[in-house]
Scaffold this active site. Structure first.
Site, PDB file in Angstrom:
ATOM      1  N   LEU A  95       0.857  -1.175   0.000  1.00 21.65           N
ATOM      2  CA  LEU A  95       0.000   0.000   0.000  1.00 21.65           C
ATOM      3  C   LEU A  95       0.900   1.233   0.000  1.00 21.65           C
ATOM      4  CD1 LEU A  95      -2.681  -0.938   2.716  1.00 21.65           C
ATOM      5  CD2 LEU A  95      -2.990  -0.982   0.232  1.00 21.65           C
ATOM      6  N   ASP A  96       0.431   2.322  -0.643  1.00 21.90           N
ATOM      7  CA  ASP A  96       1.176   3.584  -0.585  1.00 21.90           C
ATOM      8  C   ASP A  96       1.397   3.976   0.866  1.00 21.90           C
ATOM      9  OD1 ASP A  96       1.095   3.728  -3.313  1.00 21.90           O
ATOM     10  OD2 ASP A  96      -0.536   5.184  -3.402  1.00 21.90           O
ATOM     11  N   VAL A  97       2.498   4.680   1.119  1.00 20.83           N
ATOM     12  CA  VAL A  97       2.819   5.085   2.492  1.00 20.83           C
ATOM     13  C   VAL A  97       1.687   5.900   3.105  1.00 20.83           C
ATOM     14  CG1 VAL A  97       4.062   7.142   1.688  1.00 20.83           C
ATOM     15  CG2 VAL A  97       4.564   6.212   3.940  1.00 20.83           C
ATOM     16  N   GLU A  98       0.972   6.691   2.279  1.00 24.63           N
ATOM     17  CA  GLU A  98      -0.082   7.551   2.815  1.00 24.63           C
ATOM     18  C   GLU A  98      -1.438   6.865   2.897  1.00 24.63           C
ATOM     19  OE1 GLU A  98       0.515  11.779   1.091  1.00 24.63           O
ATOM     20  OE2 GLU A  98       1.622  10.416  -0.212  1.00 24.63           O
ATOM     21  N   THR A  99      -1.525   5.623   2.436  1.00 23.89           N
ATOM     22  CA  THR A  99      -2.779   4.872   2.480  1.00 23.89           C
ATOM     23  C   THR A  99      -2.780   3.937   3.676  1.00 23.89           C
ATOM     24  OG1 THR A  99      -2.884   4.915   0.061  1.00 23.89           O
ATOM     25  CG2 THR A  99      -4.276   3.312   1.179  1.00 23.89           C
TER      26      THR A  99
END
Length: 550
Positions: free
Chosen positions: A397-401
């Site tokens: 997952l994206d770091v911000e997700t």
């Protein structure tokens, strides 16, 4: 004092004036004074005026919007104001009253541009003339007719030889007196000889026409090569008309700054270089810088009106550090995830073969390129399961997700789970809060994606070179003007949901807190809420869910 300088009223006090110029490559919000200047310019744009004969409506037309910039400066008298600029041209004009001019030397450019364009256009005409010449068309038509005739002859010969073989096979199998095997072998050899003879005849028939086509192709290739060389030389001559002087007084041309690499088209015409060059030429001390987008998004998407963006690395990466050399510039503030060292990694499901954890927003899935950030889901899982074998994490997952993340405890389980992700049999549900309402209640978004070569890791929509990306969506509700949307991705491209949400041909509304494709806020409001997949070792379907924390 230059008339292009707009003084602040009231003037900022000493405490409001930055001691260091912010880095143009900052991923964070601009300083307060730069934001104040930008908001004044945005108010002018919102009112519909850019300059004489240049209405703001032009930025919402087919050519799309523009990157604008403001540079807060201090003049020799200690007064503070700002310069404003736009990237490239506006309505094909380099100069608009009230805005900083282009960097290039106008007379030198005039001496190069028109003659250079004429040479390139003449070579382009010769290329097209050669490509569409009657001789070229006649050769191509003759070759097509010959290929069709020879293909028909080859099919007839193949059918006749197949019938001959069936007869010979039947003769060999006929009961009674043995067939004359020598005669049958000779008949088979005769067919082989006939096939070789016909192939040689076909080659000979094609040879003359192919020789003509090769001659024409060589002529066309030579013209195209000459056009490329002339075009590149004209580009280099144009780049020589851009002369940059650093804050230390060192002078270099655009060619010298980039050689041996050829700069991208438009290098030197971005808002930030124009602002800095103008300030340094007029003895103005730069204090704060900001660049923002205004108007319709570009075709690839990823730009929101009124949002601030860092300078591009491809065009401005070599250029801006040279201009800033000699100024007191703050280090670039890159996006850094929050410190989550004391944040637990909750387990949603676990057995002897696999584990599903709830990744918080801001925690990397795997270690990144920044060696100073060592915390990640993978590193925590390695510490938690030291006896586990295989790669552990099955996807990312994206770091911000935030949301559900699947890991395997052994190599066989990892292979079985990853196969499901590769074959797209895993059903994934994401929930997002969008920065506005969505018109359609549900639907499918199909927009191919590729990396933005000028601004990695951003992704852009590209119907020619992009990889297929498909997302189903359903609006769950709208509150305070913001839509809550469920996404069901059928492919797993980088930033797929973020681009599909923000792009005008998708939903046209970015996810709240999206610093790359929308506007930064406390966090990116995107959460991997549910997964449906088969257990890697048992005939069992797992349905896992973790509600969004927003």
């Amino acid at each position: 004092m230059t008339p292009l300088l707009t003084h602040f009223s009231p003037q900022p006090g000493p405490a409001e004036r930055p001691t260091l110029l912010n880095s143009p490559f900052d991923a964070e919000e601009p300083p307060a004074l730069a934001r104040r200047a930008a908001e004044e310019v945005m108010a002018q744009l919102r009112a519909g005026y850019i300059g004489p004969d240049v209405p703001t409506a032009a930025l919402h037309g087919p050519e799309g919007g523009k990157m604008f910039g403001v540079l807060v400066v201090e003049d020799a008298d200690g007064h503070v104001g700002y310069l404003k600029s736009f990237s490239g041209q506006l309505l094909r004009a380099w100069d608009v009253e009230g805005w900083t001019p282009p960097v290039f030397d106008r007379q030198a450019r005039a001496e190069v541009e028109a003659p250079g364009e004429a040479r390139v256009k003449e070579l382009t005409r010769r290329v097209e003339e050669t490509r569409s010449s009657p001789e070229w068309g006649a050769v191509e038509a003759a070759l097509r007719q010959l290929e069709l005739r020879q293909a028909e002859e080859a099919r007839g010969l193949k059918a006749r030889h197949a019938e001959n073989k069936r007869w010979r096979d039947a003769e060999r199998a006929r009961p009674g007196a043995p067939a004359d095997r020598d005669l049958l072998a000779k008949l088979s050899q005769r067919d082989d000889v006939e096939l070789r003879r016909e192939k040689a005849r076909w080659r000979a028939e094609r040879q003359h026409l192919e020789s003509q086509r090769k001659r024409l192709t060589r002529r066309l290739a030579a013209l195209e090569r000459l056009r490329r060389l002339v075009s590149q030389e004209v580009s280099w001559q144009l780049y020589d008309t851009y002369q940059f002087q650093s804050a230390r007084g060192r002078r270099l041309s655009l060619r010298a700054l980039f050689e041996p690499r050829v700069p991208s088209s438009g290098t030197g015409d971005c808002a930030a270089p124009k602002l800095l060059v103008h300030a340094l030429r007029h003895g103005l001390r730069p204090l704060a810088l900001a660049e923002f987008w205004w108007g319709a998004p570009p075709p690839g998407g990823g730009r929101v009106q009124g949002a601030f963006y860092p300078a591009c690395k491809d065009k401005c990466g070599p250029l801006l550090p040279f201009l800033l050399d000699g100024l007191d510039v703050a280090p670039s503030r890159r996006y850094r995830p929050p410190d989550l060292a004391h944040h637990e990694l909750p387990v949603v499901y676990e057995d002897e073969r696999m584990v599903v954890v709830l990744k918080p927003e801001g925690l990397l899935s795997v270690p990144g390129t920044d060696e100073s950030v060592t915390d990640s889901v993978l590193e925590r899982l390695k510490q938690r399961y030291p006896a586990a074998t295989g790669p552990l994490l099955v996807h990312r997952l994206d770091v911000e997700t935030s949301g559900l993340l699947v890991a395997a405890k052994d190599a066989l389980a990892h292979a079985a789970l990853q196969k499901q992700f590769i074959e797209r049999t895993v059903k994934k549900t994401y929930v997002a809060l969008l920065d506005g309402p969505v018109e359609r209640p549900e639907g499918v978004i199909e927009l191919p994606l590729r990396v933005d070569l000028e601004q990695r890791p951003r992704q852009v929509v590209d119907f020619e070179h992009g990889k297929p990306a498909v997302t189903r969506f359903r609006v769950l509700g709208t509150s305070a003007g913001r839509a809550r949307v469920a996404f069901f991705p059928e492919t797993g491209r980088t930033h797929q949901l973020r681009v599909h949400a923000s792009h005008p041909r998708g939903l046209g509304v970015p996810i709240v807190g999206d610093r790359l494709y929308g506007r930064p806020e406390r966090r990116l409001m995107l959460h991997a809420q549910a997964l449906r997949l088969k257990h890697p070792a048992r005939d069992e379907v797992l349905e896992l869910e973790a509600p969004a924390p927003f």
